[in-house]
Design a protein around this motif. Structure first.
Motif, PDB file in Angstrom:
ATOM      1  N   GLU A 218       0.808  -1.223   0.000  1.00 55.30           N
ATOM      2  CA  GLU A 218       0.000   0.000   0.000  1.00 55.30           C
ATOM      3  C   GLU A 218       0.838   1.269   0.000  1.00 55.30           C
ATOM      4  N   ASN A 219       1.889   1.275  -0.774  1.00 56.73           N
ATOM      5  CA  ASN A 219       2.699   2.471  -0.856  1.00 56.73           C
ATOM      6  C   ASN A 219       2.313   3.294  -2.076  1.00 56.73           C
ATOM      7  N   THR A 220       2.555   4.581  -2.003  1.00 49.97           N
ATOM      8  CA  THR A 220       2.290   5.446  -3.149  1.00 49.97           C
ATOM      9  C   THR A 220       3.609   5.964  -3.687  1.00 49.97           C
ATOM     10  N   LEU A 221       3.757   5.895  -5.006  1.00 51.18           N
ATOM     11  CA  LEU A 221       4.967   6.374  -5.638  1.00 51.18           C
ATOM     12  C   LEU A 221       4.587   7.524  -6.566  1.00 51.18           C
ATOM     13  N   VAL A 222       5.214   8.672  -6.369  1.00 46.84           N
ATOM     14  CA  VAL A 222       4.854   9.857  -7.154  1.00 46.84           C
ATOM     15  C   VAL A 222       5.957  10.143  -8.174  1.00 46.84           C
ATOM     16  N   VAL A 223       5.538  10.305  -9.411  1.00 46.24           N
ATOM     17  CA  VAL A 223       6.485  10.556 -10.500  1.00 46.24           C
ATOM     18  C   VAL A 223       6.205  11.932 -11.080  1.00 46.24           C
ATOM     19  N   GLU A 224       7.273  12.708 -11.219  1.00 45.40           N
ATOM     20  CA  GLU A 224       7.130  14.012 -11.873  1.00 45.40           C
ATOM     21  C   GLU A 224       8.202  14.110 -12.940  1.00 45.40           C
ATOM     22  N   GLY A 225       7.783  14.428 -14.158  1.00 45.08           N
ATOM     23  CA  GLY A 225       8.751  14.434 -15.262  1.00 45.08           C
ATOM     24  C   GLY A 225       9.326  13.036 -15.424  1.00 45.08           C
ATOM     25  N   THR A 226      10.643  12.933 -15.380  1.00 41.83           N
ATOM     26  CA  THR A 226      11.257  11.618 -15.582  1.00 41.83           C
ATOM     27  C   THR A 226      11.577  10.930 -14.261  1.00 41.83           C
TER      28      THR A 226
ATOM     29  N   ILE B 147      11.315   9.885  -9.898  1.00 40.37           N
ATOM     30  CA  ILE B 147      10.515   9.579  -8.716  1.00 40.37           C
ATOM     31  C   ILE B 147      10.743  10.722  -7.726  1.00 40.37           C
ATOM     32  N   VAL B 148       9.662  11.404  -7.344  1.00 42.49           N
ATOM     33  CA  VAL B 148       9.844  12.565  -6.465  1.00 42.49           C
ATOM     34  C   VAL B 148       9.368  12.307  -5.043  1.00 42.49           C
ATOM     35  N   GLU B 149       8.573  11.267  -4.853  1.00 42.22           N
ATOM     36  CA  GLU B 149       8.065  11.017  -3.506  1.00 42.22           C
ATOM     37  C   GLU B 149       7.639   9.561  -3.380  1.00 42.22           C
ATOM     38  N   ILE B 150       7.916   9.004  -2.208  1.00 38.84           N
ATOM     39  CA  ILE B 150       7.380   7.685  -1.874  1.00 38.84           C
ATOM     40  C   ILE B 150       6.732   7.848  -0.513  1.00 38.84           C
TER      41      ILE B 150
ATOM     42  N   VAL C  11      13.561   7.967  -4.088  1.00 35.55           N
ATOM     43  CA  VAL C  11      13.330   9.367  -4.462  1.00 35.55           C
ATOM     44  C   VAL C  11      14.598   9.924  -5.118  1.00 35.55           C
ATOM     45  N   GLY C  12      14.416  10.589  -6.238  1.00 31.60           N
ATOM     46  CA  GLY C  12      15.538  11.188  -6.946  1.00 31.60           C
ATOM     47  C   GLY C  12      16.020  10.358  -8.117  1.00 31.60           C
ATOM     48  N   LYS C  13      15.619   9.075  -8.137  1.00 28.78           N
ATOM     49  CA  LYS C  13      16.043   8.234  -9.267  1.00 28.78           C
ATOM     50  C   LYS C  13      15.075   8.390 -10.439  1.00 28.78           C
ATOM     51  N   GLU C  14      15.545   7.980 -11.599  1.00 25.09           N
ATOM     52  CA  GLU C  14      14.693   7.965 -12.780  1.00 25.09           C
ATOM     53  C   GLU C  14      13.540   6.981 -12.567  1.00 25.09           C
TER      54      GLU C  14
END
Lengths: 434, 443
Positions: free
Chosen positions: A21-29, A31-34, A370-373
């Motif tokens: 039940e985790n949420t992974l947020v992607v912005e542009g290219t 991962i910006v938030e988990i 967070v911070g990876k492609e």
């Protein structure tokens, strides 16, 4: 564009336990938030992946997408452009099967690497070794034809962007490393042992290069900042492998029979081991040349034994398959690693973060952090139960690379982007992104 | 569960039928648009054109009310790999990068509604084979490989002459492309044979260079009548046709000689007088005007010396086009599209501006172009039995003359019954990827 993949079980590729039940947020290219947050405002597109598993994109440290360019002389009935289109197709299929990064260790001209990076053709992120540096009578030195192509103009050429692979003597090997890097290679591929079913009149386990030649190759590559991968296949006498390890190569490909001296030295030097069960399985069960099958079957068992001992000794392991012509090899490779003593989480880590480390790309890709492609795969069910399910693309709900939905039924949930006006003139991008 | 499992026919592997209902059909033959007409596609072909709108469960129905459905565009003159004609200028780029660019251009051209094309110089036949075999997406493509020309012809650049210097020190062209130069009636006959041996579908020759070339007067004839006749004779004996690049600028002599020699298609044909158009009409010679390339040279070529000459050539082409149209010359769509994509919408707009009705422009871009490529048995019109190469357009192309210029209007590009791109394509079930692809061939 920002979107959140919510409700899925996340396996981040570092070897850590799955997080439900985790949420992974992607912005542009990227991962910006988990987060465990699952409610989002209107400007974020929600992609519900409940009941599914998120994995980092698979990283394969050893493939061949253009193997035919190493023996073009046998391809007189195929146009060069047709062979290149095959390469393009296989790159796309690899990506669609969840493999988002690959190192090609023989045959891939640098242009494919740049073309993928510039978005001309879909495929895994690529590194290439160019050609397999080898001595005369080495791995792909096939007589009487020796790999080039006879053009209708009567000239023998390799691909213009691939040098011939042969070098003899430490100075010549050093010069060859320089030449290969000049052609755009990002890693150096050398050989120590040959192939056990090739040149049967010779000792199959014999070292192909001398220790001085191996040291010259490694020294020159390291001075240039490139890593050295060494193909060794031995069945009874692991001298060739030991020489390569002692010369300081960064990665041992195949290995097959590795004695305890080799394992100890690899653990001590933290030399990567890339066992590649998949290619031996191909040769034992599907190579149409029947004389190869039993020899490869023995190689498979020897590899399994070496793998177990390497694992126990703490040798770092990176997944590779030697594939490229068929899809789905990575899934089987991961399963074979589990069958030979790795935990499923470790097998996945060897196929994602650790493989990225072996490629020198671990700061950019390889794990869901967070911070990876945003290179990731959304899978039906729990692949840790049986990695082989990953080999069937129907189980891949989504393949994403650099934040872009590539394939899988869920890709349709992302907004359609109409094609834009394109121009290839002038100039073509010259910047090399890797 | 992946959504494609919800489609029982895919699961069964049975034939797939698709019905487009409610749309206005422009069939490409020049017939009046048929409002609210249904087109049924089964596998790769159009199997029915009907007023029926209710179908059983074995047909997937797509309601395209308010939209227009018409045949895919056919561009008889593109260059997907023009770099292969002057490889020597591409030393910075690996061959595989250039090939990938070609693969990208072919996909991008199909995405913009061009379902068939002819490459007029540079494309090795392997790309066409790969497209046909499904390795890469792109228009169904025919190719001429090289532009046959005399020494000091169209692409004969000095001091470099097109090949590539490999790091092995060899000067080579692509292995699958012959050198373009031939002289004398025997030499050109042999060259035609050689080009056909390399797999060319058509013969392309250049009777002039370009009007801004430095090394000779703008439109001097490149081949003698004897050479032209040898080329045409040899091509016709081999069962193929000759397309002739000719850009008249100060006189129509080069054009006239080509027409007299019996070439089958005049490319560019920027300067056609009454004698030319009458003879072209009489001999049924195709005319492919290609405003787009001259528009490029007039406005976007970065060499400022070229711009005014390009503008003048564009104006000449407009006059010649009107003359040819009035004389009843057969006209097909071509753009010379090289490194910018797409040009076809603009070309259609030009043809309408220069006197074609929108319907005539659509016919020229579909049915006529299919005939010029000898593909009219397969594609070019929406008729029962033809391949389902079609476009769904949001709007009415008979009213909006630049409708093809904006890819946002293109809601579906379908080729051989397979949805390829556009917003509508996403709503089609996607067949699962074949599990194992094996190209292994023991060496």
């Amino acid at each position: 564009m920002t979107f959140a993949l919510i409700g899925g079980t996340m396996i981040d590729g570092t070897g850590a336990d799955p997080k439900p039940e985790n949420t992974l947020v992607v912005e542009g290219t990227k991962i910006v938030e988990i987060t465990s947050q699952s409610e989002w405002g209107g400007d974020i597109q929600i992609i519900d992946v409940s009941g599914k598993t998120l994995l980092p994109g698979i990283v394969d440290t050893h493939m061949h997408f253009g193997s035919w360019f190493q023996w073009m002389i046998t391809q007189q009935h195929s146009y060069l452009s047709y062979l290149m289109c095959k390469t393009a197709l296989n790159l796309r299929r690899a990506l669609e099967s969840g493999v988002t990064t690959v190192r090609d260790l023989g045959g891939l001209e640098r242009g494919f690497v740049d073309a993928q990076a510039h978005g001309l053709i879909p495929g895994p992120r690529l590194q290439t070794g160019g050609v397999i540096i080898q001595p005369t009578n080495g791995l792909t030195d096939i007589m009487p034809g020796v790999g080039g192509s006879i053009t209708p103009q009567g000239q023998t050429v390799f691909l213009p962007g691939l040098p011939s692979p042969w070098a003899d003597g430490p100075w010549a090997v050093r010069a060859k490393v320089r030449e290969v890097l000049r052609y755009g290679a990002q890693a150096v591929k050398i050989v120590s042992g040959g192939i056990p079913w090739d040149k049967l009149h010779l000792d199959a386990d014999r070292p192909l290069f001398t220790a001085e030649e191996l040291q010259a190759a490694v020294d020159e590559a390291h001075r240039a900042g490139a890593r050295v991968c060494c193909h060794t296949v031995t069945m009874k006498n692991a001298e060739a492998a030991l020489m390569a390890i002692q010369a300081g190569t960064d990665l041992i490909d195949h290995g097959v029979y590795l004695d305890d001296r080799c394992i100890k030295e690899m653990a001590h030097r933290q030399t990567w081991f890339c066992p590649m069960f998949a290619i031996m399985d191909f040769h034992r069960s599907r190579n149409p040349n029947k004389t190869v099958n039993p020899i490869a079957a023995e190689c498979f068992e020897l590899t399994a034994d070496s793998f177990r001992r390497a694992l126990e000794a703490g040798v770092p392991i990176a997944m590779g398959t030697d594939g490229g012509l068929e899809t789905g090899w990575q899934a089987h490779e991961m399963a074979w690693m589990v069958e030979n003593g790795m935990t499923p989480l470790k097998s996945l880590a060897a196929s994602t973060l650790h493989a990225a480390e072996a490629l020198g790309l671990a700061e950019i890709i390889g794990s869901l952090e967070v911070g990876k492609e945003a290179d990731l795969v959304v899978v039906e069910g729990n692949p840790l139960d049986d990695f082989r399910t990953l080999g069937d693309t129907r189980n891949l709900a989504l393949v994403m690379q650099a934040g872009k939905a590539v394939s899988g039924p869920m890709a349709q949930q992302f907004p359609y982007e109409p094609p834009e006006h394109m121009t290839f003139f002038p100039p073509r991008p010259e910047k090399r992104p890797w | 569960m992946p959504s494609n499992r919800k489609h029982p026919r895919l699961a069964k592997g049975g034939p797939m039928s698709i019905a487009f209902i409610g749309g206005t059909v422009i069939d490409g033959t020049g017939a009046d648009p048929m409002p609210e007409t249904t087109i049924v596609v089964e596998e790769s072909k159009i199997v029915e054109i009907t007023q029926q709108t209710e179908f059983g469960h074995d047909v997937d129905v797509y309601d395209i009310s308010g939209r227009t459905i018409l045949p895919g565009l056919i561009d008889t003159h593109v260059h997907f790999a023009e770099w292969a004609q002057w490889l020597i200028t591409s030393q910075k780029h690996p061959l595989s990068y250039l090939a990938a660019e070609t693969i990208c251009r072919m996909r991008a051209t199909l995405e913009r509604g061009v379902t068939s094309a002819r490459d007029m110089g540079g494309l090795e036949i392997g790309f066409c084979q790969a497209q046909e075999a499904g390795l890469i997406p792109g228009p169904r493509t025919k190719a001429v490989l090289v532009i046959i020309q005399a020494t000091n012809g169209l692409t004969d650049f000095m001091p470099g002459v097109g090949g590539t210097i490999t790091p092995q020190g060899l000067s080579a062209f692509m292995p699958g492309i012959p050198t373009p130069w031939a002289n004398g009636a025997d030499g050109v006959r042999e060259k035609v044979r050689e080009v056909l041996r390399y797999g060319a579908d058509f013969i392309k020759i250049a009777q002039t260079s370009v009007p801004w070339a430095q090394q000779h007067r703008p439109d001097r004839p490149c081949f003698t009548p004897a050479e032209l006749e040898a080329i045409v004779d040899e091509a016709h004996r081999a069962g193929t046709e000759v397309c002739c690049h000719v850009i008249g600028y100060e006189s129509t002599d080069s054009t006239w000689e080509a027409i007299q020699a019996g070439v089958d298609l005049i490319d560019h044909g920027s300067f056609l007088d009454d004698r030319c158009v009458e003879e072209m009409a009489k001999r049924n010679i195709w005319y492919c005007p290609m405003f787009s390339i001259m528009d490029f040279h007039a406005t976007r070529n970065q060499n400022p010396m070229v711009n005014p000459i390009g503008a003048r050539t564009l104006e000449l082409t407009k006059e010649s086009f009107k003359r040819a149209l009035a004389a009843g010359v057969r006209i097909c769509l071509g753009t010379d599209q090289p490194f910018e994509i797409p040009w076809q919408g603009r070309e259609i707009k030009f043809m309408i501006e220069c006197g074609m009705t929108p319907m005539q422009a659509i016919v020229a871009s579909t049915k006529s172009s299919a005939e010029a490529l000898h593909m009219d048995n397969l594609v070019g019109t929406l008729e029962v039995g033809k391949e389902a190469d079609l476009l769904v357009i949001d709007g009415n192309p008979l009213e909006t003359h630049d409708i093809f210029c904006d890819p946002n209007n293109l809601q579906l590009v379908m080729q051989a019954g397979k949805p390829f791109s556009g917003t509508l394509a996403a709503s089609f079930p996607k067949p699962p990827m074949a599990k194992v692809v094996n190209f292994y061939r023991p060496f």
